[in-house]
Design an enzyme around this catalytic site. Structure first.
Site, PDB file in Angstrom:
ATOM      1  N   GLY A  94       0.661  -1.346  -0.162  1.00 60.93           N
ATOM      2  CA  GLY A  94       0.020   0.092   0.244  1.00 60.93           C
ATOM      3  C   GLY A  94       0.682   1.222  -0.218  1.00 60.93           C
ATOM      4  N   GLY A 149       3.168  -3.611  -3.850  1.00 62.71           N
ATOM      5  CA  GLY A 149       3.548  -4.234  -4.996  1.00 62.71           C
ATOM      6  C   GLY A 149       3.935  -2.490  -5.936  1.00 62.71           C
ATOM      7  N   CYS A 191     -13.263   3.473 -28.981  1.00 66.95           N
ATOM      8  CA  CYS A 191     -14.822   3.863 -28.804  1.00 66.95           C
ATOM      9  C   CYS A 191     -15.526   4.235 -26.817  1.00 66.95           C
ATOM     10  CB  CYS A 191     -15.684   3.475 -29.694  1.00 66.95           C
ATOM     11  SG  CYS A 191     -14.913   2.889 -30.813  1.00 66.95           S
ATOM     12  N   TYR A 230       0.073  -2.087 -12.467  1.00 68.58           N
ATOM     13  CA  TYR A 230      -1.691  -1.903 -12.369  1.00 68.58           C
ATOM     14  C   TYR A 230      -2.011  -1.197 -14.071  1.00 68.58           C
ATOM     15  CZ  TYR A 230      -1.633  -3.332  -7.809  1.00 68.58           C
ATOM     16  OH  TYR A 230      -1.268  -3.221  -6.546  1.00 68.58           O
TER      17      TYR A 230
HETATM   18  C1  LIG Z   1      -2.735  -5.392  -3.718  1.00 70.89           C
HETATM   19  C2  LIG Z   1      -2.437  -5.847  -3.009  1.00 70.89           C
HETATM   20  C3  LIG Z   1      -1.015  -5.182  -1.877  1.00 70.89           C
HETATM   21  C4  LIG Z   1      -0.301  -4.246  -3.156  1.00 70.89           C
HETATM   22  O1  LIG Z   1      -0.425  -3.502  -2.714  1.00 70.89           O
HETATM   23  P1  LIG Z   1       0.306  -2.183  -2.897  1.00 70.89           P
HETATM   24  O2  LIG Z   1      -0.696  -1.312  -3.108  1.00 70.89           O
HETATM   25  O3  LIG Z   1       0.424  -2.520  -4.740  1.00 70.89           O
HETATM   26  O4  LIG Z   1       1.529  -2.038  -2.675  1.00 70.89           O
HETATM   27  C5  LIG Z   1      -0.554  -6.209  -1.529  1.00 70.89           C
HETATM   28  N1  LIG Z   1      -1.622  -7.374  -0.879  1.00 70.89           N
HETATM   29  C6  LIG Z   1      -3.240  -7.550  -0.619  1.00 70.89           C
HETATM   30  C7  LIG Z   1      -3.685  -8.399   0.331  1.00 70.89           C
HETATM   31  C8  LIG Z   1      -3.412  -7.106  -2.193  1.00 70.89           C
HETATM   32  O5  LIG Z   1      -4.277  -6.918  -2.723  1.00 70.89           O
END
Ligand SMILES: *Cc1c(COP(=O)(O)O)cnc(C)c1O
Length: 451
Positions: free
Chosen positions: A268, A312, A381, A410
């Site tokens: 996150g 991520g 479109c 993403y």
């Molecule tokens: C999406 C997600 C992440 C990664 O989140 P980021 O914001 O991309 O760091 C980690 N754990 C879970 C369970 C997720 O759904």
């Protein structure tokens, strides 16, 4: 779905590419007015490999992985970093995750299959999802994944039954919704009470369900998990979540007499999408989360668990850019100036989905100041199909190569074939050379599943 009205009072920021600070991948540079990443000329790359094109700065990606790994280890010996593959995954990425010594999150059978196809060790895989199908659970358990993160009590029964059938005891986490409101867009906020994810703490539900997990055969409760959302700037939310989770661990130990060995605080951490964004560094994030967990463990008198985090976006988004070719220019006086490119919502849905903002430059005019405000529209479109809303950019001409920064996460994983658009290739650049790690889709690919 349509575009928000253009802000006609907005003035172009006049910045050149190298003045865009935090959104630039580590190896970005300008030579003779051309943007280079990884020592590769983005203009030439666009001409040889075609557009739209995803480009990943491999050095930037690896350094982010190393910084996560090393800063957590430096602050907290018994810790591991899990790469959240839903942000971006192809086979080469899975190999790099393995080489960098990280674990891997998968949220379904497809991501698991990608990882396993590269020889990624199953024991280092964590499987998530609020509705993993019985088939996906079977694939995960028979492959021997390290942990399955239980989302519900219904799933507990399924995992137990499948593990029993395979004659194994599956290590599991319970995903808890800690009731923390992260300061981010509501579509990517996941830790609040009204969420489809995880066991709620309301009316003591999660705590009571721990008993069910402990009483269920063929599963072993190894740890607790939470994930409060994505693109979070305020670290206070992470501290709060750590506190709630450690308190729950302490109570489980006290009342059920078992020790929770592992704590996974999710992902996150936010990144810079705009030049003026000032996100928390990976090192600061590591310092804060590890000290929050240590403080909470001291306060509640529980031994330090193995600590896991699952970034991520903050690992891969800043390392990636998307290249496009300008095909159409259209000016509507007093309304908006459109620059239409050869991609759009099929390769980057985030702008249409939640008005995400990005910094664009013209790769063949990279040394020049950005003097215009434009909307970079796609070719699809849908009126809401845009990549950049009201963005500063150099004066555009037909045939220019547009580079949009911070698209490593993403975008590729959310890509679609809308309007029969073949998905772009993914190219990794490093030390003056490039390699195609996922080839561009062909019309044959598009038709290959039809009978
Ligand atoms: C999406 C997600 C992440 C990664 O989140 P980021 O914001 O991309 O760091 C980690 N754990 C879970 C369970 C997720 O759904």
């Amino acid at each position: 779905m349509s575009l928000p009205a253009s802000d006609l009072s907005k003035k172009a920021d006049g910045r050149t590419t190298m003045e865009l600070g935090a959104v630039l991948p580590e190896t970005a540079e300008v030579r003779d007015d051309h943007l280079f990443i990884g020592g590769v000329d983005m203009v030439e790359l666009a001409r040889t490999e075609g557009t739209a094109l995803y480009v990943i700065d491999e050095a930037d990606l690896r350094h982010r992985m190393e910084r996560y790994r090393d800063s957590f280890r430096a602050n907290y010996e018994n810790s591991d970093v899990i790469y959240a593959s839903k942000a971006f995954l192809n086979k080469e990425c899975a190999r790099i995750v393995a080489q960098e010594g990280l674990c891997l999150d998968v949220s379904g059978g497809g991501e698991l299959a990608c990882a396993l196809s590269t020889g990624f060790p199953a024991s280092r895989v964590f499987m998530h999802g609020n509705n993993k199908t019985p088939k996906e659970l079977d694939e995960a358990i028979s492959a021997g994944v390290g942990r399955i993160v239980l989302d519900t009590r219904i799933e507990l029964g399924r995992v137990s039954e499948i593990a029993g059938r395979h004659g194994v005891v599956q290590d599991v986490f319970m995903r808890i919704t800690p009731g923390v409101e992260a300061d981010t867009h509501e579509y990517i906020r996941t830790g609040c009470e009204d969420s489809k994810f995880g066991f709620t703490m309301r009316e003591d539900f999660a705590f009571k369900c721990v008993q069910d997990v402990l009483n269920t055969p063929n599963v072993h409760l190894k740890g607790l998990h939470c994930h409060i959302g994505s693109q979070i700037f305020s670290l206070e939310s992470f501290r709060e979540a750590a506190n709630v989770m450690v308190e729950l661990m302490a109570r489980i130990e006290r009342e059920y007499g078992i020790q929770i060995e592992e704590l996974d605080l999710g992902g996150g951490l936010g990144i810079a999408y705009q030049a003026e964004d000032n996100p928390t560094s990976i090192e600061e994030f590591a310092r804060l989360t590890t000290s929050a967990v240590k403080d909470a463990c001291t306060e509640h008198n529980v031994p330090l668990p193995r600590l896991l985090v699952e970034p991520g976006r903050s690992m891969v988004a800043p390392a990636g850019v998307t290249l496009y070719t300008v095909g159409i220019l259209k000016t509507l006086p007093n309304i908006r100036k459109f620059v239409a490119v050869d991609g759009g919502m099929s390769d980057n849905i985030r702008t249409a989905l939640y008005h995400a903002s990005y910094e664009p430059v013209i790769a063949n005019k990279a040394g020049q100041p950005r003097t215009e405000i434009v909307t970079i529209a796609g070719k699809h479109c849908e009126s809401g199909d845009a990549v950049v809303l009201d963005g500063s950019i150099q004066h555009p001409d037909l045939g220019d190569i547009v580079c949009v920064f911070s698209t490593g996460a993403y975008c590729y994983t959310m890509a679609s074939n809308y309007n029969g658009q073949p998905r772009p290739a993914v190219v990794f650049v490093k030390d003056g050379t490039y390699r195609v790690t996922t080839r561009r889709e062909t019309y044959e690919d598009l038709l290959s599943r039809d009978v």
